[in-house]
Design a protein around this motif. Structure first.
Motif, PDB file in Angstrom:
ATOM      1  N   LEU A 189       0.845  -1.132  -0.005  1.00 62.04           N
ATOM      2  CA  LEU A 189      -0.059   0.029   0.017  1.00 62.04           C
ATOM      3  C   LEU A 189       0.777   1.103   0.118  1.00 62.04           C
ATOM      4  O   LEU A 189       0.701   2.380  -0.656  1.00 62.04           O
ATOM      5  N   PHE A 190       2.244   1.032   0.732  1.00 62.63           N
ATOM      6  CA  PHE A 190       2.818   2.263   0.675  1.00 62.63           C
ATOM      7  C   PHE A 190       3.518   2.634  -0.598  1.00 62.63           C
ATOM      8  O   PHE A 190       3.666   3.593  -1.225  1.00 62.63           O
ATOM      9  N   GLU A 191       3.930   1.317  -1.392  1.00 60.00           N
ATOM     10  CA  GLU A 191       4.495   1.398  -2.639  1.00 60.00           C
ATOM     11  C   GLU A 191       3.691   2.283  -3.733  1.00 60.00           C
ATOM     12  O   GLU A 191       4.015   2.896  -4.419  1.00 60.00           O
ATOM     13  N   ALA A 192       2.405   2.186  -3.418  1.00 57.04           N
ATOM     14  CA  ALA A 192       1.284   2.693  -4.467  1.00 57.04           C
ATOM     15  C   ALA A 192       0.844   4.169  -3.906  1.00 57.04           C
ATOM     16  O   ALA A 192       0.160   4.804  -4.712  1.00 57.04           O
ATOM     17  N   ALA A 193       1.323   4.518  -2.730  1.00 52.99           N
ATOM     18  CA  ALA A 193       0.891   5.700  -2.412  1.00 52.99           C
ATOM     19  C   ALA A 193       1.688   6.995  -2.741  1.00 52.99           C
ATOM     20  O   ALA A 193       3.087   6.828  -3.107  1.00 52.99           O
ATOM     21  N   GLU A 194       1.054   8.127  -3.010  1.00 51.88           N
ATOM     22  CA  GLU A 194       1.821   9.305  -3.119  1.00 51.88           C
ATOM     23  C   GLU A 194       1.770  10.308  -2.062  1.00 51.88           C
ATOM     24  O   GLU A 194       2.853  11.265  -1.872  1.00 51.88           O
ATOM     25  N   ARG A 195       0.696  10.358  -1.359  1.00 52.54           N
ATOM     26  CA  ARG A 195       0.648  11.182  -0.295  1.00 52.54           C
ATOM     27  C   ARG A 195      -0.332  10.499   1.170  1.00 52.54           C
ATOM     28  O   ARG A 195      -1.247  10.714   1.467  1.00 52.54           O
ATOM     29  N   LEU A 262      -3.583   7.680   1.230  1.00 51.05           N
ATOM     30  CA  LEU A 262      -3.354   6.349   2.112  1.00 51.05           C
ATOM     31  C   LEU A 262      -3.434   6.751   3.525  1.00 51.05           C
ATOM     32  O   LEU A 262      -2.722   7.719   4.123  1.00 51.05           O
ATOM     33  N   LEU A 263      -4.462   6.531   4.407  1.00 46.71           N
ATOM     34  CA  LEU A 263      -4.314   6.714   5.922  1.00 46.71           C
ATOM     35  C   LEU A 263      -4.073   5.484   6.840  1.00 46.71           C
ATOM     36  O   LEU A 263      -4.890   4.474   6.637  1.00 46.71           O
ATOM     37  N   VAL A 264      -3.321   5.543   7.606  1.00 46.98           N
ATOM     38  CA  VAL A 264      -2.635   4.531   8.233  1.00 46.98           C
ATOM     39  C   VAL A 264      -3.064   4.992  10.051  1.00 46.98           C
ATOM     40  O   VAL A 264      -2.346   5.923  10.242  1.00 46.98           O
ATOM     41  N   ALA A 265      -3.962   4.367  10.465  1.00 47.66           N
ATOM     42  CA  ALA A 265      -4.209   4.832  11.908  1.00 47.66           C
ATOM     43  C   ALA A 265      -3.444   3.710  12.773  1.00 47.66           C
ATOM     44  O   ALA A 265      -3.983   2.492  12.593  1.00 47.66           O
ATOM     45  N   VAL A 266      -2.693   4.141  13.645  1.00 47.50           N
ATOM     46  CA  VAL A 266      -1.867   3.262  14.504  1.00 47.50           C
ATOM     47  C   VAL A 266      -2.289   3.374  15.915  1.00 47.50           C
ATOM     48  O   VAL A 266      -2.139   4.400  16.305  1.00 47.50           O
ATOM     49  N   GLY A 267      -2.727   2.296  16.607  1.00 49.01           N
ATOM     50  CA  GLY A 267      -3.117   2.305  18.095  1.00 49.01           C
ATOM     51  C   GLY A 267      -4.330   2.997  18.544  1.00 49.01           C
ATOM     52  O   GLY A 267      -4.947   2.504  19.515  1.00 49.01           O
ATOM     53  N   THR A 268      -5.048   3.750  17.647  1.00 49.78           N
ATOM     54  CA  THR A 268      -5.858   4.610  18.168  1.00 49.78           C
ATOM     55  C   THR A 268      -7.365   3.772  17.674  1.00 49.78           C
ATOM     56  O   THR A 268      -7.329   3.184  16.735  1.00 49.78           O
ATOM     57  N   ARG A 269      -8.390   4.245  18.439  1.00 49.02           N
ATOM     58  CA  ARG A 269      -9.672   4.038  17.842  1.00 49.02           C
ATOM     59  C   ARG A 269     -10.122   4.711  16.933  1.00 49.02           C
ATOM     60  O   ARG A 269      -9.411   6.094  16.993  1.00 49.02           O
ATOM     61  N   PRO A 322       7.439  -1.835   8.243  1.00 48.50           N
ATOM     62  CA  PRO A 322       8.383  -1.819   7.292  1.00 48.50           C
ATOM     63  C   PRO A 322       9.014  -0.402   6.635  1.00 48.50           C
ATOM     64  O   PRO A 322       8.304   0.333   6.763  1.00 48.50           O
ATOM     65  N   LEU A 323      10.364  -0.516   6.799  1.00 52.90           N
ATOM     66  CA  LEU A 323      10.889   0.828   6.099  1.00 52.90           C
ATOM     67  C   LEU A 323      10.668   1.072   4.691  1.00 52.90           C
ATOM     68  O   LEU A 323      10.542   0.357   3.909  1.00 52.90           O
ATOM     69  N   VAL A 324      10.067   2.167   4.489  1.00 55.38           N
ATOM     70  CA  VAL A 324       9.608   2.685   3.187  1.00 55.38           C
ATOM     71  C   VAL A 324      10.294   3.787   2.775  1.00 55.38           C
ATOM     72  O   VAL A 324      10.736   4.852   3.575  1.00 55.38           O
ATOM     73  N   GLU A 325      10.571   3.822   1.406  1.00 51.67           N
ATOM     74  CA  GLU A 325      11.417   4.893   0.804  1.00 51.67           C
ATOM     75  C   GLU A 325      10.502   6.228   0.659  1.00 51.67           C
ATOM     76  O   GLU A 325       9.403   6.128   0.148  1.00 51.67           O
ATOM     77  N   GLY A 326      10.752   7.300   1.379  1.00 49.92           N
ATOM     78  CA  GLY A 326       9.799   8.459   1.277  1.00 49.92           C
ATOM     79  C   GLY A 326      10.116   9.593   0.702  1.00 49.92           C
ATOM     80  O   GLY A 326       9.350  10.648   0.712  1.00 49.92           O
ATOM     81  N   ASP A 327      10.889   9.412  -0.650  1.00 53.64           N
ATOM     82  CA  ASP A 327      11.454  10.572  -1.329  1.00 53.64           C
ATOM     83  C   ASP A 327      10.285  11.157  -2.062  1.00 53.64           C
ATOM     84  O   ASP A 327      10.205  12.341  -2.166  1.00 53.64           O
ATOM     85  N   ARG A 328       9.091  10.256  -2.420  1.00 53.77           N
ATOM     86  CA  ARG A 328       8.044  10.500  -3.272  1.00 53.77           C
ATOM     87  C   ARG A 328       7.148  11.827  -2.485  1.00 53.77           C
ATOM     88  O   ARG A 328       6.502  12.664  -3.081  1.00 53.77           O
ATOM     89  N   TRP A 329       7.177  11.413  -1.170  1.00 59.20           N
ATOM     90  CA  TRP A 329       6.259  12.232  -0.491  1.00 59.20           C
ATOM     91  C   TRP A 329       6.732  13.391   0.514  1.00 59.20           C
ATOM     92  O   TRP A 329       6.510  13.934   1.403  1.00 59.20           O
ATOM     93  N   ALA A 330       8.238  13.489  -0.039  1.00 57.09           N
ATOM     94  CA  ALA A 330       8.952  14.543   1.147  1.00 57.09           C
ATOM     95  C   ALA A 330       8.380  15.706   1.096  1.00 57.09           C
ATOM     96  O   ALA A 330       8.308  16.497   1.962  1.00 57.09           O
ATOM     97  N   ASP A 331       8.199  16.422  -0.032  1.00 60.57           N
ATOM     98  CA  ASP A 331       7.207  17.723  -0.144  1.00 60.57           C
ATOM     99  C   ASP A 331       6.204  17.970   0.618  1.00 60.57           C
ATOM    100  O   ASP A 331       5.834  18.791   1.164  1.00 60.57           O
TER     101      ASP A 331
END
Ligand SMILES: Cc1ncc(C[n+]2csc(CCOP(=O)(O)OP(=O)(O)O)c2C)c(N)n1
Ligand SMILES: [Mg+2]
Length: 542
Positions: A189-195, A262-269, A322-331
């Motif tokens: 899912l991260f691979e396919a994400a831009e934002r 892509l919205l990733v909610a971690v730990g929260t209700r 997983p460590l993902v490459e974030g250059d695409r969304w750095a801005d």
């Protein structure tokens, strides 16, 4: 047996108001007085709030003891908070003797009926032989999956029974780890994400897991928002940190969540506050892929049907993400960070009186990274949430339930858990008067907390809502207040009052060196009703 059991499960502190219904338990703890401290509060609501704060700080159940009927019902607000906030808590309540039950005896109450829907588990222990079994289960239930409060009702004759049974072994909280398949899907899912956007909250976090989570989002250049009153999980200085997703959210942050792919909610209700009233996103299916990471299967798919549900404890997720490459969304992430940095620049407050934004900016620089800030509920807490920056886990204690009166009892717990740290409780003038009597407990126990009372002479939050819905028809929201500084001195604490922010640094210095509990009253102008909009603007439709 009960006292031995509490100690055997690793507990060392309880908050209480004593009652004749559970004298035998107190007497059992007399034997353990070197290893187990009991702090007797002035109100059961405060005892339960302090226990909640202990649970939030340590991940172990906060313990409170209360008496039958009125003691238990006073404590109910704290049980409700622990439920809403997913805090491990164990409340032991005295009950009438078994043979008196069902007669509406003195202070009799059916605790399973009253607390059943409010607590995670409520149970009447009517067989003394089962004390080890039931206590072990209480600890396990309070701490496993989505943590929560457990209420045990203890008939007086059960507490006084004499028998010899072995203690159960110490409980272990159960936390699932993410499956390899789920982590692989997340990577895709991260691979396919831009934002992408990450929302973090819930728990139970601890300092190492919060640090590794901060390292993960920072290394992946992921923008991350903290849920309501969970702003101490990600270091607010991280270039990934984008602010809090709670009441009074930065509109630009809300827009960014709307725009993410892509919205990733971690730990929260994904509750009402986290989702801005179930709009961000709207249930049951978010417009973008939603990943929900939570330790309890009952929360996954409860309101939202995520694209990917990950059954996992937060520490287990932080260790395996997983460590993902974030250059695409750095801005995209840098823009989120810039919005946040602009948002915490405080505008000048309208009217006379203390500019609370300036006070928070001073505290941001003056307090050490490990200082613990607590608060109850009211608009004053909006300045704390917006203008302070948290650096470490375990430095913010506030009720996600929105219960007034939480800050002072929470400060007692924080000072007991971390005697070496500075502890600052923020309270409104209304909020303070719900648990302010616990200043007496702070003095008695020698706990040098600092209480900052923001006095605007009104239940300001409700005045705000009132002006929005019924402009200029003010009713039941004004407050005629006591002299808070004088009240603090009457309790034996240091107390002073200031009317301008310029006086704050010196007042803070005096409070810090007072050698005991201290209170600073900030007189604010009710025109400064919220950090963003004034009373007149709100009345005019802002
Ligand atoms: C226990 C409880 N009772 C009532 C409320 C409703 N309520 C929310 S904020 C608020 C007013 C808080 O007033 P104050 O502490 O003076 O803070 P201000 O909003 O003025 O900054 C009230 C009554 C609540 N949240 N909790
Ligand atoms: Mg007020």
């Amino acid at each position: 047996m009960l006292a031995d059991g509490l100690v055997a499960h690793g507990s060392e502190l309880a908050f209480c108001v004593p009652g004749e219904s559970y004298l035998a338990l107190l007497d059992g703890l007399y034997e353990h007085r070197d290893a187990f401290r009991i702090v007797n509060c002035r109100h059961e609501g405060a005892a339960a709030n302090a226990a909640d704060a202990y649970g939030k700080l340590t991940g172990r159940p906060g313990i409170c003891f209360v008496t039958r009927g009125p003691g238990a019902t006073h404590a109910a607000a704290g049980i409700h908070t622990a439920r809403q906030d997913s805090t491990p808590l164990l409340m032991l309540v005295g009950q009438v003797a078994r043979e008196e039950r069902g007669r509406e005896s003195f202070q009799e109450l059916d605790y399973e009926a009253v607390f059943g829907p409010m607590a995670k588990w409520a149970f009447e222990l009517d067989d003394p032989e089962r004390i080890p079994e039931v206590l072990a289960r209480a600890y396990a239930v309070a701490t496993s999956g989505r943590p929560g409060p457990v209420v045990l009702s203890l008939p007086e004759d059960v507490l006084s029974a004499e028998l010899d049974v072995p203690d159960a072994p110490r409980y272990r909280a159960l936390r699932p780890a993410p499956s390899a398949e789920a982590l692989e899907e997340l990577g895709a899912l991260f691979e396919a994400a831009e934002r992408p956007f990450v929302l973090v909250g819930g728990g139970p976090w601890d300092a190492p897991s919060a640090e590794s989570f901060t390292r993960w989002v920072t290394a992946c250049r992921l923008p991350v928002g903290a849920t309501f009153r969970r702003q101490d999980i990600v270091d607010n200085h991280s270039p990934s940190y984008a602010g809090d997703v709670g009441l009074g959210i930065n509109p630009k942050l809300a827009q960014r969540i709307r725009d993410c792919d892509l919205l990733v909610a971690v730990g929260t209700r994904l509750g009402e506050i986290e989702t801005q009233g179930y709009t961000l996103p709207a249930p049951p299916v978010a417009p973008q892929p939603l990943v929900h990471v939570h330790p309890d299967p009952a929360e996954l798919g409860r309101v939202y049907q995520p694209a990917l549900a990950v059954l996992s404890g937060v520490a287990e997720f932080a260790a395996a993400a997983p460590l993902v490459e974030g250059d695409r969304w750095a801005d995209w992430t840098a823009a989120a960070r810039a919005d946040y940095e602009a948002w915490i620049e405080h505008p000048e407050a309208p009217g006379d009186g203390v500019d609370l934004g300036e006070v928070m900016a001073h505290l941001r620089d003056a307090l050490p990274d490990d200082a613990v800030l607590t608060n109850g509920a009211g608009n004053f807490s909006g300045w704390v949430a917006r203008f302070y920056q948290w650096r470490r886990f375990g430095t913010q204690l506030g009720p996600q339930s929105g219960a007034m009166g939480y800050g002072v009892p929470a400060a007692l717990a924080a000072k007991l858990v971390h005697p070496e740290r500075e502890v600052v409780a923020f309270a409104g003038d209304g909020d303070f008067q719900m648990c302010g009597q616990e200043l007496a407990t702070a003095v008695q126990e020698g706990l040098p907390i600092l209480v900052i009372v923001v006095n605007n002479g009104t239940y300001g939050t409700i005045r705000m809502h009132q002006e929005r819905r019924f402009p200029a028809r003010v009713i039941a929201t004004d407050l005629t207040n006591p002299d808070f500084a004088g009240l603090a001195r009457a309790y034996g604490a240091h107390g002073e009052r200031i009317e301008h922010a310029a006086e704050f640094p010196e007042a803070l210095r005096r409070a810090r060196t007072a050698g005991g509990p201290a209170l600073i009253e900030l007189v604010t102008d009710r025109e400064a009703l919220t950090p963003g909009a004034s009373l007149s603007q709100i009345r005019g439709g802002a």
